[in-house]
Design an enzyme around this catalytic site. Sequence first.
Site, PDB file in Angstrom:
ATOM      1  N   GLY A  39      14.040 -35.817  19.039  1.00  0.00           N
ATOM      2  CA  GLY A  39      13.691 -34.290  19.228  1.00  0.00           C
ATOM      3  C   GLY A  39      13.601 -33.832  18.386  1.00  0.00           C
ATOM      4  O   GLY A  39      13.223 -34.204  17.079  1.00  0.00           O
ATOM      5  N   ASP A  54      32.870 -31.208  15.217  1.00  0.00           N
ATOM      6  CA  ASP A  54      31.415 -31.253  14.077  1.00  0.00           C
ATOM      7  C   ASP A  54      31.298 -30.001  13.540  1.00  0.00           C
ATOM      8  O   ASP A  54      30.810 -29.232  12.879  1.00  0.00           O
ATOM      9  CB  ASP A  54      30.339 -31.550  14.400  1.00  0.00           C
ATOM     10  CG  ASP A  54      29.337 -32.667  13.356  1.00  0.00           C
ATOM     11  OD1 ASP A  54      29.674 -32.858  11.972  1.00  0.00           O
ATOM     12  OD2 ASP A  54      27.783 -32.336  13.213  1.00  0.00           O
ATOM     13  N   ARG A  81      12.727 -30.779  13.014  1.00  0.00           N
ATOM     14  CA  ARG A  81      12.035 -32.008  13.815  1.00  0.00           C
ATOM     15  C   ARG A  81      13.155 -33.063  13.601  1.00  0.00           C
ATOM     16  O   ARG A  81      13.603 -33.229  12.609  1.00  0.00           O
ATOM     17  CB  ARG A  81      10.655 -32.593  13.595  1.00  0.00           C
ATOM     18  CG  ARG A  81      10.015 -33.778  14.023  1.00  0.00           C
ATOM     19  CD  ARG A  81       8.601 -34.083  13.917  1.00  0.00           C
ATOM     20  NE  ARG A  81       8.243 -33.887  15.169  1.00  0.00           N
ATOM     21  CZ  ARG A  81       8.041 -33.446  16.307  1.00  0.00           C
ATOM     22  NH1 ARG A  81       8.892 -34.987  16.369  1.00  0.00           N
ATOM     23  NH2 ARG A  81       6.939 -33.340  16.682  1.00  0.00           N
ATOM     24  N   GLY A  82      13.474 -33.464  14.792  1.00  0.00           N
ATOM     25  CA  GLY A  82      14.087 -34.362  14.121  1.00  0.00           C
ATOM     26  C   GLY A  82      14.273 -35.623  15.106  1.00  0.00           C
ATOM     27  O   GLY A  82      12.717 -35.805  15.839  1.00  0.00           O
TER      28      GLY A  82
END
Length: 596
Positions: free
Chosen positions: A153, A269, A149-150
């Site tokens: 989103g 990244d 989970r973020g």
Amino acid sequence: MGGCTSKPSSSVKPKDAFPQNDDSTPAHPGKSPVRTSTAVKSSPFLPFYTPSPARHRRNKSRDGGGGGESKSVTSTPLRQLARAFHPPSPAKHIRDVLRRRKGKKEATLPAEKKQTEEEKEREEVGLDKRFGFSREFQSRMELGEEIGRGHFGYTCSAKFKKGELKDHEVAVKVIPKSKMTTAISIEDVRREVKILRALSGHNNLVQFYDAFEDNANVYIVMELCGGGELLDRILARGGKYSEDDAKAVLTQILNVVAFCHLQGVVHRDLKPENFLYTSKEDNSQLKVIDFGLSDFVRPDERLNDIVGSAYYVAPEVLHRSYTTEADVWSIGVIAYILLCGSRPFWARTESGIFRAVLKTDPSFSEPPWPSLSFEAKDFVKRLLYKDPRKRMTASQALMHPWIAGCKKMNIPFDILIFRQMKAYLKSSSLRKAALTALSKTLITDELLYLKAQFALLAPNKNGLITLDNIRSALASNATEAMKESRIPDFLALLNGLEYKGMDFEEFCAASISVHQHESLDCWEQSVRHAYELFEMNGNRVIVIEELASELGVGSSIPVHTILHDWIRHTDGKLSFLGFVKLLHGVSTRQPLAKTR
């Protein structure tokens, strides 16, 4: 690229508890970081604990990997590697100043001119959040449990309900449209899907299946990698890999990054958290994930937005002028960590990390570096040159003696070759003669690399490569990303090869990187020998006006004053200083062509 090498540059602690913010990755049941920071308390067991500032990106309302807060807790004792803690953008202090200025300005505005919250909401409602993706998610996919989970989103496991992939388990990144509050955040999602869709066909690239949307969410369906992050394995090993084990990891990373660069995609990244293993087995395949910060870049273009992660960000990114070489720097940091278990650039604050990246050299004097092979140290040093022009490319790194003997591999095309060839074809006859002389002094490793690249371009029966050869060779390796990054258009500029072939000897002169050759210990010897050859075969009487014209620098008095030292007064020929300057030529770097 070995043999004659560059000069030397001047244990993991157990994880402890402090909050860490993470965001869910698209194809991973674990989590990857976001950009918030938390105060850290000192520990009774160590002098101090410091956060590990790692996430640097634009100030967007959506994080590239889905965004979110993790329930896990870790800390970073001293400079040793531990789970990264992720801070705000590198431009945070600049944004704070601008925010304060804006606040003062708004305070002076008449009440009727101040934007109300209702007006801001109306602007958000006006955003077009239609992506044109399929709306059949519910009928085609069975969503499983949440695995990450973020803040912006979350990621779930899922299975296909029908078709050839029925019951095949995948990962689905779910991005609520309610979180897309700006046009930039919408474009981020659109570009991430575009890059995933455009890149295909590499074993170390996370597989993209499809993208869906409905009125509430965007769904990105990708391969589920169950083997965990590379970072987890580094930590499990105590932070140190043997040279052979490090080679196995870096070979996979370099291969997929070279592939992306050939297609005109820069990841921006790269870090251990963004490489996942397909299974728990020791020899399982490594996959690069999280293209949320990635972008297309043309061969003659430079980017200028600061994105990435603090410990892995290249100096040129902080200078806001970079291209694919920034990814190679990040690989160099990963290589350093794999071999010694600590970061090459460390500080207790975000700004301190930036100063270290810009000003200090990584240490190769502390254990275990003295016990590692010369080739391993040389490999890492040449990935961490602060001048990106001296840094190896991903393709070149695969040909470095430390890696090349690891196993047989297919060396990818190197986009640097085409940039060099374009500059060569635009050069004056005098500079071409100088480059030809220098190419006679190439060391064995450089020649092996150029022979490999020349062979990839499929020379004809006469041993010549033409523009058609190049087009055909690239077509067999092209994805949709290559079209998007306009590489075919760039090759059209190599019109000097349209009606004329290039043999291997001229190819060496056209493809040699003077800045990379200059970084070798044998540079002084090489350039002196090259000048002797140039004196015999290419040097000629030249006047300042002609030299200025050949260099394309105009005829102003200051330019003439500078060029005056390039010419030997005794006979009017190019001096040794002029020869060295001519080799470097006029900078081929383009002005910043992309702004965000």
